[in-house]
Motif scaffolding. Structure first.
Motif, short mmCIF file in Angstrom:
data_model
loop_
_atom_site.label_atom_id
_atom_site.label_comp_id
_atom_site.label_asym_id
_atom_site.label_seq_id
_atom_site.Cartn_x
_atom_site.Cartn_y
_atom_site.Cartn_z
N ARG A 56 0.83 -1.20 0.00
CA ARG A 56 0.00 0.00 0.00
C ARG A 56 0.87 1.26 0.00
O ARG A 56 0.52 2.26 -0.64
CB ARG A 56 -0.93 -0.01 1.22
N ALA A 57 2.00 1.22 0.70
CA ALA A 57 2.91 2.38 0.72
C ALA A 57 3.37 2.72 -0.69
O ALA A 57 3.43 3.90 -1.07
CB ALA A 57 4.11 2.10 1.62
N PHE A 58 3.68 1.71 -1.48
CA PHE A 58 4.13 1.96 -2.84
C PHE A 58 3.00 2.57 -3.68
O PHE A 58 3.22 3.50 -4.46
CB PHE A 58 4.61 0.66 -3.48
N LEU A 64 1.40 10.38 -5.35
CA LEU A 64 1.80 11.71 -4.87
C LEU A 64 2.43 12.51 -6.00
O LEU A 64 3.05 11.95 -6.91
CB LEU A 64 2.79 11.59 -3.71
N ASP A 65 2.31 13.83 -5.93
CA ASP A 65 3.00 14.68 -6.90
C ASP A 65 4.51 14.57 -6.68
O ASP A 65 4.98 14.32 -5.56
CB ASP A 65 2.57 16.14 -6.72
N GLU A 80 15.28 2.55 2.56
CA GLU A 80 13.87 2.69 2.19
C GLU A 80 13.73 3.38 0.85
O GLU A 80 12.88 3.02 0.03
CB GLU A 80 13.14 3.49 3.27
N VAL A 81 14.57 4.37 0.62
CA VAL A 81 14.53 5.11 -0.64
C VAL A 81 14.82 4.19 -1.81
O VAL A 81 14.12 4.20 -2.83
CB VAL A 81 15.53 6.29 -0.61
N ASP A 87 11.19 -0.05 -7.34
CA ASP A 87 9.88 -0.58 -7.72
C ASP A 87 9.14 0.31 -8.71
O ASP A 87 8.14 -0.12 -9.29
CB ASP A 87 9.00 -0.76 -6.47
N LEU A 88 9.59 1.54 -8.90
CA LEU A 88 8.88 2.46 -9.79
C LEU A 88 9.05 2.05 -11.25
O LEU A 88 10.06 1.48 -11.65
CB LEU A 88 9.42 3.88 -9.62
N ASP A 89 8.03 2.37 -12.06
CA ASP A 89 8.16 2.22 -13.50
C ASP A 89 9.16 3.25 -14.02
O ASP A 89 9.35 4.31 -13.39
CB ASP A 89 6.80 2.43 -14.19
#
Length: 444
Positions: A56-58, A64-65, A80-81, A87-89
């Motif tokens: 859910r955090a992802f 978010l902007d 964490e960063v 995981d981002l596209d």
């Protein structure tokens, strides 16, 4: 009054009761959780974000902007960063990296796998503001010579990594020759060639401005738009959700600039006061300088006002009506330019249409002004007001309609020629018309 869920979460943060905060947070839907993080202070935002389950955090982070994503990453630990960025596209990753300091961006890029580095580097290689910068390079491409059965196998093998499979580019010798929808592919017999299923593609070059691509996507009602290079080779896909984000940002920019400010680029309540100040002060200074034109006009006709003080009573009415008429025309034409209904070569037609529209408006308002003012202040003053409204409305509508077209011809955002600029121009020219008409009619 009962406290809102947001107020209760804030109260739990102040007390340090993280269990209560977590329970209340997890009871909210995804959109409510995003809205909550947007409204929290940066320090509280990081605390609340850590209370979310990883999946859910992802999801929350991706909604978010970009400026808020940057602030959140600054408050998280490096491990964490890296987990979030990995995981981002690729397109979302590039959007975030553009917000980060260069040294931080390079360090995060270095931590990616070679495959992810290549995908991210491809997107970053296109100019800022282009659709290539926002596309996803993770697409499924089908060979025109393949059968439907082979194509379905290709789609299944890429389900986990592809950005979308509902629109599938079809290539011949590497070049885009068509697209096929997933529904049509699933319904086809196994031995039917993909070329027989494909239809004419609607595609866009990767260097085309993102807003132009987004409007094309909206106009054609596409789920996704293939993005190609100069040789018509598919390099990515531009999806409808990214198109909506681009159009929303463009709308925010136009609305802000039409009001004489710069867009904030982030939710209002999470924007520092200094940023709000910077978004407004430059425009106010520029418009303040422009308003001196109105002052100079009043000084030039000071003697006329002294001879007939009643003329000063109607100045706000006249300049307000002129400004509103110009703003209406500018807003209408700016919208038409954005939708492609009007092009630069249509400038003369726009001017003629707005002149006729302004004359009709001026005739109607001028008649009302003639009768109303004539009954109260005399028919000579009423005639001055009526004629002035006729001329001012015609002038304001013509100028307001032409300014966005001129801006597009100069390759400037039409919103830069914003309504406050039009108002300033119409104020000064309207006063000149007013006093010249008064001098001619009243013999001043």
């Amino acid at each position: 009054m009962e406290a809102s869920p947001e107020d209760r979460i804030r109260a739990g943060l102040r007390r340090g009761d993280l269990d209560e905060v977590r329970d209340r947070l997890l009871a909210r839907s995804l959109p409510e959780q995003v809205a909550l993080l947007e409204r929290l202070a940066p320090a509280d935002r990081a605390v609340v974000y850590r209370l979310l389950p990883r999946g859910r955090a992802f999801e929350v982070f991706t909604r978010l902007d970009a400026p808020l994503q940057r602030e959140l990453l600054e408050a998280l630990q490096e491990e964490e960063v890296r987990g979030v960025v990995d995981d981002l596209d690729p397109d979302d990753r590039v959007r975030l990296l553009d917000e980060l300091p260069a040294t931080v961006a390079r360090r995060l890029l270095a931590g990616l796998t070679p495959q992810e580095q290549d995908a991210t580097g491809l997107v970053m290689g296109y100019p800022s503001g282009s659709v290539g910068r926002l596309m996803s390079p993770e697409l499924v491409v089908l060979d025109a010579a393949a059968t439907a059965a082979q194509a379905r196998d290709t789609v299944r093998s890429r389900l986990e990594t592809a950005e979308t499979v509902y629109m599938l580019p079809v290539v011949t010798a590497g070049r885009l020759t068509g697209v096929v929808g997933l529904r049509r592919l699933l319904a086809a017999d196994d031995d039917v060639p993909v070329a027989a299923l494909a239809r004419e593609p609607v595609a866009v070059d990767a260097r085309v401005p993102a807003e132009e691509a987004a409007r094309l996507c909206a106009r054609e009602k596409l789920v996704a738009l293939p993005v190609v290079d100069g040789d018509r080779r598919p390099v990515g896909v531009f999806t409808f959700d990214d198109a909506l984000d681009v159009l929303e940002a463009a709308e925010d920019e136009d609305v802000a600039r039409s009001g004489g400010a710069e867009p904030l680029g982030r939710p209002y309540l999470s924007t520092p006061v200094r940023a709000v100040y910077r978004a407004r002060i430059v425009w106010l200074l520029v418009l303040g300088v422009g308003a001196t034109l109105t002052v100079r006009v009043l000084e030039a006709f000071e003697a006329t006002l002294e001879q007939m003080v009643v003329l000063s009573v109607f100045i706000p009415l006249l300049i307000g009506t002129g400004g509103n008429t110009g703003n209406q025309a500018a807003t209408t034409v700016t919208r038409a330019l954005a939708l492609g209904d009007v092009r630069v070569r249509d400038g003369a037609r726009v001017a003629l249409r707005e002149l006729r529209t302004g004359a009709l408006l001026g005739a109607s308002l001028g008649t009302a002004g003639l009768v109303g003012v004539g009954l109260l202040y005399g028919w000579d003053v009423g005639l001055v007001i009526g004629l002035t409204l006729l001329v001012v409305c015609s002038l304001a509508a013509t100028v307001g309609g032409l300014m966005p077209v001129l801006a597009r011809a100069l390759r400037v955002d039409p919103a830069v020629f914003s309504n406050p600029f039009i108002t300033t121009f119409v104020d000064a020219s309207g006063l000149v018309v007013y006093f010249l008409v008064a001098a001619a009619v009243l013999g001043l």
